[in-house]
Design a protein around this motif. Structure first.
Motif, PDB file in Angstrom:
ATOM      1  N   LEU A 364       0.790  -1.216  -0.097  1.00 32.61           N
ATOM      2  CA  LEU A 364       0.199   0.107   0.096  1.00 32.61           C
ATOM      3  C   LEU A 364       0.790   1.357  -0.117  1.00 32.61           C
ATOM      4  O   LEU A 364       0.642   2.136  -0.847  1.00 32.61           O
ATOM      5  CB  LEU A 364      -0.968  -0.095   1.292  1.00 32.61           C
ATOM      6  N   GLN A 365       1.799   1.533   0.889  1.00 35.57           N
ATOM      7  CA  GLN A 365       2.625   2.697   1.037  1.00 35.57           C
ATOM      8  C   GLN A 365       3.612   2.670  -0.059  1.00 35.57           C
ATOM      9  O   GLN A 365       3.676   3.865  -0.626  1.00 35.57           O
ATOM     10  CB  GLN A 365       3.588   2.336   2.120  1.00 35.57           C
ATOM     11  N   THR A 366       4.010   1.869  -0.813  1.00 35.59           N
ATOM     12  CA  THR A 366       4.624   1.887  -2.301  1.00 35.59           C
ATOM     13  C   THR A 366       4.008   2.307  -3.412  1.00 35.59           C
ATOM     14  O   THR A 366       4.198   3.191  -4.107  1.00 35.59           O
ATOM     15  CB  THR A 366       5.259   0.319  -2.623  1.00 35.59           C
ATOM     16  N   ALA A 367       2.501   1.771  -3.431  1.00 36.27           N
ATOM     17  CA  ALA A 367       1.671   2.227  -4.335  1.00 36.27           C
ATOM     18  C   ALA A 367       1.251   3.501  -4.242  1.00 36.27           C
ATOM     19  O   ALA A 367       1.020   4.381  -5.088  1.00 36.27           O
ATOM     20  CB  ALA A 367       0.663   1.262  -4.468  1.00 36.27           C
ATOM     21  N   GLN A 368       0.867   4.058  -3.042  1.00 35.67           N
ATOM     22  CA  GLN A 368       0.541   5.265  -2.772  1.00 35.67           C
ATOM     23  C   GLN A 368       1.733   6.166  -2.988  1.00 35.67           C
ATOM     24  O   GLN A 368       1.443   7.356  -3.525  1.00 35.67           O
ATOM     25  CB  GLN A 368       0.179   5.497  -1.155  1.00 35.67           C
ATOM     26  N   LYS A 369       2.937   6.042  -2.773  1.00 35.90           N
ATOM     27  CA  LYS A 369       4.158   6.897  -2.895  1.00 35.90           C
ATOM     28  C   LYS A 369       4.441   6.988  -4.509  1.00 35.90           C
ATOM     29  O   LYS A 369       4.428   8.180  -4.908  1.00 35.90           O
ATOM     30  CB  LYS A 369       5.492   6.291  -2.211  1.00 35.90           C
ATOM     31  N   TYR A 370       4.286   5.780  -5.065  1.00 34.48           N
ATOM     32  CA  TYR A 370       4.395   5.799  -6.762  1.00 34.48           C
ATOM     33  C   TYR A 370       3.071   6.879  -7.156  1.00 34.48           C
ATOM     34  O   TYR A 370       3.605   7.598  -8.175  1.00 34.48           O
ATOM     35  CB  TYR A 370       4.202   4.416  -7.209  1.00 34.48           C
ATOM     36  N   LEU A 371       2.082   6.722  -6.884  1.00 27.92           N
ATOM     37  CA  LEU A 371       1.176   7.497  -7.372  1.00 27.92           C
ATOM     38  C   LEU A 371       1.192   9.089  -7.072  1.00 27.92           C
ATOM     39  O   LEU A 371       0.773   9.764  -7.694  1.00 27.92           O
ATOM     40  CB  LEU A 371      -0.575   6.982  -6.876  1.00 27.92           C
ATOM     41  N   ARG A 372       1.721   9.414  -5.794  1.00 26.43           N
ATOM     42  CA  ARG A 372       2.109  10.902  -5.460  1.00 26.43           C
ATOM     43  C   ARG A 372       2.713  11.421  -6.395  1.00 26.43           C
ATOM     44  O   ARG A 372       3.134  12.453  -6.672  1.00 26.43           O
ATOM     45  CB  ARG A 372       2.361  11.009  -3.933  1.00 26.43           C
ATOM     46  N   GLU A 373       4.123  10.624  -6.946  1.00 27.26           N
ATOM     47  CA  GLU A 373       4.850  11.092  -7.632  1.00 27.26           C
ATOM     48  C   GLU A 373       4.786  10.682  -9.168  1.00 27.26           C
ATOM     49  O   GLU A 373       5.864  11.248  -9.776  1.00 27.26           O
ATOM     50  CB  GLU A 373       6.219  10.287  -7.061  1.00 27.26           C
ATOM     51  N   TYR A 374       3.598  10.201  -9.642  1.00 29.68           N
ATOM     52  CA  TYR A 374       3.347   9.840 -10.849  1.00 29.68           C
ATOM     53  C   TYR A 374       3.163  11.209 -11.669  1.00 29.68           C
ATOM     54  O   TYR A 374       2.356  12.085 -11.282  1.00 29.68           O
ATOM     55  CB  TYR A 374       2.125   9.087 -10.997  1.00 29.68           C
TER      56      TYR A 374
END
Length: 375
Positions: A364-374
């Motif tokens: 979850l944390q990795t996906a959230q961070k990926y999306l924030r930086e996308y």
């Protein structure tokens, strides 16, 4: 960290206001410490402002959102941060209106989000830390998406329909693509799965999972919550005489749920013309609570949206309680509306992480961070 609501008169007899507080416990402490936060009324107003900015402005990157986020950080997290160290693993359980905000992405005065400073683990209650549950192997998954709510018409419909409007539920074309992407990820990791889409994605299909050895359930469909006054005006809910349950826990479970195929008719016109031996296509949280889903390690509700004006302390929590009572170990839910393309990107990242050995929280944390930086 267990967030609580506190009558401040317990600390200062002349002040009868309700405040938020935090009970903080670290593994090397003999006893927990209590941190008094800000007044509940003041914080709840800021929470509502935050939700308004997210829905009506520019998402979580808009200037007003950032300002409100920093203000809320100052009110409910900064007093606690003095007891914490960077990279701490933090298990926290919110309460009241705090349950409706993504606390993990509140920003400090330097613009750094909480999730980048700590390893955050959101829990329904911190007492779950005392429970021992053996790791579950991902053996079989069930995917629901691309559901047809009105018995056959799935063309030329947008994805922005509100559950409070009288025109019913609209088809979500991207959810068919979403479960196809997830199915491909499952297949590449040698995990068996079953897809329920179009008219096969029925309430009967979901209820048939009770007692079955299923470890993952992905539900890409509409979710809803109606407050008591709204439910009185809808034929489907009015027929259940929900008012007799006012104030009881069952009331929320009767007003929260998920839409499945062919549910449009009952939603718009009530159950009077539906035979008693046929499911109506509207799965209430109360019905979920009666199922046996103890084998399920994770349920993901990816298209669950609740409108701003109808969010309250017990909104989405009705679904959470239903699944928890059914025995589900973990839930991944959306507090607020999520852009369609963002949902697809997030879900692919999340399941790629989860099925390659990462924990649910790490995924979850990795996906959230990926999306924030996308970009």
């Amino acid at each position: 960290i267990e967030f609580v609501e506190l009558d401040k008169s317990l600390l200062a007899p002349e002040d009868t206001s309700i405040y938020y507080g935090a009970i903080v416990l670290k593994k090397d402490w003999v006893s927990p410490k209590f941190v008094l936060l800000s007044g509940k009324g003041e914080v709840d107003t800021v929470v509502k402002d935050m939700i308004t900015e997210f829905n009506e402005a520019n998402g979580y990157k808009g200037e007003e959102w950032i300002s409100v986020s920093k203000h809320l950080y100052h009110k409910i997290w900064e007093p606690i941060s003095a007891l914490l160290q960077t990279n701490n693993c933090i298990y926290f359980s919110p309460v009241g209106m705090l349950s409706l905000i993504p606390m993990e992405i509140l920003q400090d005065s330097n613009g750094q989000v909480i999730d980048d400073q700590y390893k955050m683990y959101r829990m329904s209650t911190t007492k779950n830390l005392c429970l021992i549950r053996n790791p579950t192997n991902k053996t079989h998954a069930v995917l629901f998406g691309g559901l047809v709510y009105d018995g056959g018409n799935s063309t030329s419909l947008s994805e922005s329909n509100s559950p409070k409007k009288r025109d019913g539920w609209q088809y979500l074309p991207s959810t068919a693509e979403e479960i196809a992407d997830i199915g491909a990820i499952l297949h590449s990791n040698n995990i068996s799965y079953q897809v329920y889409d179009k008219l096969s994605g029925s309430e009967e299909s979901f209820k048939s999972l009770s007692g079955k050895p299923v470890s993952l359930i992905h539900l890409a469909t509409h979710g809803f919550y109606l407050n008591e006054d709204e439910s009185d005006t809808f034929g489907f809910f009015h027929d259940m005489n929900i008012k007799i349950n006012r104030g009881a826990n069952i009331s929320t479970l009767l007003r929260s749920g998920l839409m499945f195929s062919n549910g449009q008719r009952a939603w718009l016109y009530g159950k009077k013309d539906i035979p008693q031996d046929i499911e109506d296509g509207i799965l209430l949280a109360s019905e979920i609570s009666l199922l046996d889903l103890h084998s399920v390690d994770l349920v993901t509700l990816s298209a669950c949206q609740t409108e701003l004006g109808d969010i309250s302390d017990d909104g989405v929590m009705g679904l959470q309680r239903g699944f928890k009572r059914a025995g589900v170990n973990s839930l991944l839910m959306t507090l607020w509306p999520v852009e369609d393309s963002a949902t697809k990107i997030f879900m692919k990242q999340f399941y790629n992480n989860l099925l390659t050995g990462h924990s649910k929280q790490q995924s979850l944390q990795t996906a959230q961070k990926y999306l924030r930086e996308y970009n």
